[in-house]
Design an enzyme around this catalytic site. Structure first.
Site, mmCIF file in Angstrom:
data_model
loop_
_atom_site.group_PDB
_atom_site.id
_atom_site.type_symbol
_atom_site.label_atom_id
_atom_site.label_comp_id
_atom_site.label_asym_id
_atom_site.label_seq_id
_atom_site.Cartn_x
_atom_site.Cartn_y
_atom_site.Cartn_z
ATOM 1 N N LYS A 243 1.302 41.482 27.915
ATOM 2 C CA LYS A 243 1.894 40.643 28.955
ATOM 3 C C LYS A 243 3.331 41.113 29.130
ATOM 4 C CE LYS A 243 2.705 35.842 30.272
ATOM 5 N NZ LYS A 243 2.425 34.439 29.919
ATOM 6 N N ALA B 130 -4.174 40.949 35.530
ATOM 7 C CA ALA B 130 -3.706 39.876 36.415
ATOM 8 C C ALA B 130 -2.224 40.042 36.695
ATOM 9 C CB ALA B 130 -3.962 38.512 35.782
ATOM 10 N N ALA C 154 5.197 37.615 35.262
ATOM 11 C CA ALA C 154 4.715 38.596 34.286
ATOM 12 C C ALA C 154 3.342 39.109 34.713
ATOM 13 C CB ALA C 154 4.633 37.976 32.897
ATOM 14 N N ASP D 208 0.590 22.874 30.972
ATOM 15 C CA ASP D 208 -0.232 23.557 31.974
ATOM 16 C C ASP D 208 -1.676 23.672 31.509
ATOM 17 O OD1 ASP D 208 -0.887 24.795 34.376
ATOM 18 O OD2 ASP D 208 -0.297 26.781 33.695
ATOM 19 N N GLY E 126 1.006 37.659 37.548
ATOM 20 C CA GLY E 126 1.499 36.285 37.585
ATOM 21 C C GLY E 126 2.781 36.188 38.375
#
Length: 170
Positions: free
Chosen positions: A38, A13, A18, A144, A15
């Site tokens: 990450k 992924a 990051a 979050d 972001g």
């Protein structure tokens, strides 16, 4: 002795500050394992406040040891860019699961929804009651909690996976 290294297998992924990668950790004595790395994006690694926030996440994440929270093993730096290493989970986010259920016309049962909620609450309780080494409350708040940050493994574990915008006194 021989040190460990990481081989990027695929991008998982991207972001806002990051990126996540599936990596093979090439350990000492030929002991390898899969994990998630990450890595802060290089463009953000020159911003001291972004680096401070990333390192704040690292300080919190490595302290969170609970079955309902993804395990963060540690933090490192590669050519001036910080990264975290975390356990590799197989399964899907609650958002992805809900999307697949809608697509197939399947509803999650009330028992399953209650189970997932209880597991999330167990992880949050651990995080919110986290104390510093001297016993002082860290006043941790996640900020979050959303379906994309709740992960359900194929084995049935429910784990909180992102504490990137949390607040604490640490």
């Amino acid at each position: 002795g021989e040190s460990e290294s990481y081989e990027v297998l695929e991008s998982i992924a991207r972001g806002s500050n990051a990126d996540l990668y599936l990596v093979a950790r090439r350990g000492a004595l030929g002991v390898d394992s899969l994990m998630v790395l990450k890595r802060m994006q290089e463009s953000h690694a020159r911003d001291s406040s972004a680096v401070d926030a990333f390192l704040q996440e690292a300080r919190i994440s490595v302290r969170l040891r609970h079955p309902n929270i993804v395990t963060t093993f540690g933090c490192g730096e590669d050519r001036g860019v910080p990264y975290l290493t975390m356990e590799y989970l197989e399964g899907g986010s609650l958002r992805d699961i809900a999307k697949q259920c809608r697509k197939k016309g399947v509803r999650l049962t009330a028992d399953l929804v209650a189970f997932i909620a209880c597991e999330v609450l167990k992880g949050l309780h651990h995080a919110h009651t986290l104390r510093d080494y001297d016993g002082t409350s860290l006043a941790f708040v996640h900020r979050d909690l959303s379906p994309h940050n709740v992960f359900v493994t194929f084995e049935g574990w429910v784990k909180l996976i992102d504490f990137g915008i949390s607040k604490t006194t640490l």
